[in-house]
Design an enzyme around this catalytic site. Sequence first.
Site, PDB file in Angstrom:
ATOM      1  CG  ASP A 153      78.932  15.689 -22.103  1.00 55.81           C
ATOM      2  OD1 ASP A 153      78.293  16.737 -21.724  1.00 55.81           O
ATOM      3  OD2 ASP A 153      78.907  14.891 -23.131  1.00 55.81           O
TER       4      ASP A 153
ATOM      5  CB  CYS B 202      65.124  76.275   5.327  1.00 56.51           C
ATOM      6  SG  CYS B 202      64.856  75.013   4.022  1.00 56.51           S
TER       7      CYS B 202
END
Length: 1547
Positions: A314, A26
């Site tokens: 904790d 193309c």
Amino acid sequence: MDLTSTWCSGGEKAEVIEALGTIGCCDLCILRYLGVKEPYIYRDKTAVAKILGKGDVTSGDEGGDEKKVKVNPCTACLGLLQTGTRHVSLDRVVAEIRESKIESMSFCPVLSVPISILIRAYSIWFYLIKKFPSVYVPIKEYKPESISLKSVWKWISTKYLQSEVNPLSDWSNDGKLTIQIFPSYVDEERECQPLHDHFTQGGKVRLKKGRVAVSRGSVEVYLGPLDSEEFSAKFQCPPDIPTHSITIDRIVCSHAPIFVAGRYCKFSRVLSQTPWVIDGVKKTPDSVEELISAQLLPVLGADEARFSSSGREDVDVRTLGKGRPFVFEVINPRRTIFTRERMMELQKAINESTTLISVRDIQIVDKKDLTILKEGEESKTKNYCALCIAPGHPVTEEDCEKINNIQLPLVLMQKTPVRVMHRRSLAVRERSIFEIKAIPVTSPKHNQSLFKLYVKTQAGTYVKEFVHGDLGRTTPNVSDLLGFSADIIALDVESVDVDWPPEIYDDQSSTPVLSPLRTQPPLHYFFITMINVGELFADELSFVYLIHNCVICKCQILYHNFFIGISSRFQDERKDEGAGTFRLVSRFVLLWSSGGCCCSNEYRLGERVDENRYCFGEFQKLLFPGVPMEIVLNKESKRKTPVAISFRDGERLIGEDALNVAVRFPQNAYMYFLDLLGKRIDNPIVKQFQKRFPYYKIVADEERGTVLFQHDSETFYSPEELLGMLISKSRDYAQDFARQPVREAVLTVPPYFNQAERRAVLIAAELAGVKVLQLMNTNTAAALNYGIFRRKDFNESAQNILLYDMGATSTVATIVSYQVVKAKDRGIVETNPQLSILGVGYDRTLGGLEIQLRLRNYLAKAFNDMKKTPTDITSNHRAMAKLFKEAGRVKQVLSANTDHYAQVENLLEEKDYRVQVSREQLEKLNEDLFDRVCKPVEDALNAAGLTIDVIDQVILVGAGTRVPKVQETLINNYKRELGKSLNTDEAAAMGAVYKAADLSTGFKVKKFLTKDAVIFPIWVDFEREIENEGSNTKTIKIIRRTLFAPMNPYPQKKILTFNKHVSDFTFYVSYGDLPVSANEALAVGSSNITKVELSGVAAAIEKNKAEGVDCKGVKAHFAMDDSGVFALSHVEIVFEKNTTEPDAGSEDTLSKLGSAFSSLFSGSSESEPGTPKPDEDQANADEQKADAEPSETGNTNTTDGQKQNETVNQAEGDAAKQNATETPKKPKVVTIKETLDLKSFTLDVTPLDGSKLVASTAKLNALNEADKKRALMERSRNTLEAFVLDMSDKIYSSAYENYVSEDEREKIGKACSEISDWLYEDGSNAEKDVYDEKFKSLKLMTKDVEDRVREHKDRPDALDALDKMINISQGFLESSKNVPEDQQYFTEVEVTTLDKLLTETLEWRDKKLKEQEKTPLTQAPALTVRMIAEKLDALDREVKYMVNKARVNKLKKQREEETKAKEASESGSSGEESPKDKDNTVPDSTGESGADTQPKEAKDEVKDQSKGNDGQTDAEKFILNRRNVGVQYWILFWYRNIDNYFTPFLE
């Protein structure tokens, strides 16, 4: 004209084109193999046809015979670049993007091509080398796809994708939304058969769907070494023309991760940070991570997010204060565009969803900022508050002083604690305690054994182990410091000292959450500032909001950048605990500068717009004491916001949104209007503005004669109104950020602003409702910035510096003198540095804007010369706006490069434009401008009366000084090295911030005195009658007196005396001889400033006509304030009256001292020799001089004021002496003053006042209200839309499926569908109340469903917690019953009560479980979590009571035994142990290790038959077991406030 270069030319190129066309390539693939590299060529059909030599243009991207192409795809690209196949694939891409529903303005397409295309590329390449060796052999080192198929596909496809997806979107390799496109080719297996054979023979092959799966890299490694013969032996060369086009197999859309950061506070002691899973079983119902992500992920439309934080706490530790910084990395989000309001709504939703945590400062952050979370672990600090207990030992003030008086920092050696050995390696870590304080807690119930401990530690310190010692694994510890055992009951993290992410206050909670155990600490105070960072044009506008410093610590400013600052509250800490009060201080500084900064803006949303613009670029910066400023992103997550105002379709937009309108409709967006402030319509600057921007319709104000922008037939805007809008909007940004009102401002203006321009700026601020504290000249602000960081370099000798400031529209050169001076401040002599402006020169039209405009015109002419369209580009305003923006970009690039391409896509009539521009061309275009570079410097030197030889250094300021030719010109003319130590963009802003802090009453900064200078002289003209000699006639003569001469310092006050006028008269104030060119004089405007008419002169003289009264003339009091604004404060007439007094020689010492001090502080001008008195009346020449002689003074006291003070003091002294003895009297002078009436008339530019000011204020208020109403409406609409989408998905999801009945599902689905349809049709512009009502009704409709889902989800965990509590309680009950009677701590009633409660709870649980089993899932549950929590709470209270009772009795018994042992030890032999060695410890029910820390000798003394081999009673074992299990499973605190858990210890 040759469009581009190719690898071949002439006849060879034609042959190559023909050969490629023959094999079926193309047009675009032919260009690839010709070596065309310019992207715009591939998009231009005309250019493609011209290169390929085609006579007429058809498709432009199709090659070979047209009929053949329709059947067969391209040999090289298999149809990917051909129109038909490409559009089909692109349409699929667009559909896939839309279907994904991912919000993004930045896209990155990624094409993955089949291996067949690579093989075909090699085949065509070898074919060309063989057929055209003279062309392709010399370049055979190029890869066959040196101009790759992927690149060309992107060049020609992104424009189409952009137009279809979003015209304002950005498509580049840096796009956030990645679109992966996977094509497939039906003949790939056949064409790749040789590859299959090769790789299977090697034995290393992957099979995918029965085929060989090889990578592109491995294929290139295999094909690369092959020559033409070897390749042709394995593959077809050239390749055959394919019969099938490539097709799209699948498309995958994925967005790059976004990072959501914030801070969280945790209020629960049973909530883990991350999900707690043990052996695959989830042990807690929720975690901090899950609570946040549950709200975050649905809003972002994501399924996954990764959580990280700055450390972890904790489970049983609370995090308070400002919270712990965290960040979520959100994977593949669907909603990515967030305004600040949207983030605030998300934050509110998280906080309303739970009471266990709260979050703050939720915001989008950059990935690079995440390093702040992890870096500097050794240097981070944390503050803790711990409630501790010393078992069996009362804690006194003396005990606490042992801790409070230790030497800091305290270095700890901590072995890995026993409780974390399962997840941390054994090591000894050195940690430091930086602050520590112990306070005893009054607690009779615990025998005064409680105390609170506040510590500031290095990150990574185990605080629990520091308290109890962890079996000696932490040394030293609190137990060592006190000399007796200590343990910890409760621990809170009060602050994590990481200044990230930046603080953002919302409406609901602008104060940090504080620990209930500690008095509220003082807040940190900060600056939030904004600055302009793009190349700004003429008098660009930047803002600086100032926040005051802490009144406690008096921290001084460290300025690193400039800015718009905003107010914030700060706290006054009182001596009485907890009595903190807040005081509101509002300050912000607004920088309005003619200089600018670099053209660093790149606005890629939508069509390209003007690069160089006014920005009140929201450069918000936070300044904490001792911490450098950090930039805060604006609501679009950008660092700068352009100053632009647009009006379209009844909507006002400011900033980025206005720029989008400016490109498409430039006549509707107003920029660069600051030049028009305070100017009449006939001013040459206005005419220049009209020439530069012809699309604005400018008309004259019929009353004022000033400029008006005509927006439509009924709407007009003045420059003052537009500036007022900007100030108002910037204040809104500030108030939104600080959540505090902003009322006052400091504005900086160019030094050449005259009186009318300065008044216009003040009026604009008044329209915005902002009080102006000071107008500051930008050159003075820059000079102050230079001086504040070099104050130690200055001494008594003056240092002269030349500041050269070239900005966007003007250039200013300033001679500044720095030296240390002595000055009085409130009667105290201080030595401080001072800067004085000695000379100023400027060029109002020399700057970066003119350079950019000339480059724009050059680009326009070049485009017209190309003849791409028949239309003259200069007639298209939109195209010229694009060129203007591109000219700014090219100008910026050419500052560092010698040449660059200017290119604009779709410039005019869908034509792209590209042209090369060199630095040499740019300099040639502006030769006359560069010739003017040195003129401001010469003017400044002349004004200062200096030569360049006495200048110590030349300092560059302003973005325009980055132009190489400007620096070259200055170096060649002055033979000086140019100083570049100042930040050219922010120098003026820095000085403005410092000045704002100095003016502030709440901020303490070091003094740096400033003396600005008058540029335009001001004088006074008046008439006086002169008698002609030899006749009785009189002549009117114009008398002129100079008030403020050029380079006079200000602020300053002056008094002008008219001592020859005995009747009413008039005088005029005007500019003197301007030290500027004729053209600049026209730009300054009218030379007349004010006309003043005085009345009441004759009446005052008549009133005071008496013997001994002399008129000393009319005195006019003038002032030039620190804003450079001239004013006449008042006019008065002065008389002197003679009386008699005792002889002055009889004054006592005190009277003389009083007179001396009065003279000292009145600033008498009579002490200066040669100063004429204002009341002299001599010959004609002397009379002219005396008639209007200005007396210069730095305060309001004048010669007459001094005399008055002297006479009053003298009178007081004489009166005192007269009481003692009679003395001879002498004449005394009393001063009489009467204020005269005056009328002042403005002669230059009529200010915006009266009814016009009221109308303008109403206009701005109406626009502000409309904006506010629209914002609230949009927020309600977004809330409703988000809820509808979320609920529409939920009712069909697996999580909701079993709990929603078909009727409910149908009802909710129908309601959501109706609302959704209504939103996108009739409801797109409904009122806010309508949205809110629909949201409330839908929320009410879904409430029962949401409640059922939550109940069924949480019930199993709650039941599990109840079962655990029942088991623990039963074990405790059995242990209690088995205790021998002599050791029994509980009464029969207490045991029976617990037994009965357990029985009732078990029966209730079984009964409710049966009822719940019979209840359908779609009905309200019979057993709710709250019911379970109440039963669990009842058991907990009963067991807790008995545990505490056992503990107290145990400790009491142990204390008695210790007392006996001590007495026995004291009476025993010296070989026995001392009491110090007997450190007996009782395990704490909330301790960490569970080990008994008592010495062996102590154990032997208290051992009895009820203890096991480990020395622990059953009750003690229960306490430890209860601690370890209860922490994991007490779910009840999810539903109620758990602060009461430790209530017995806090009482």
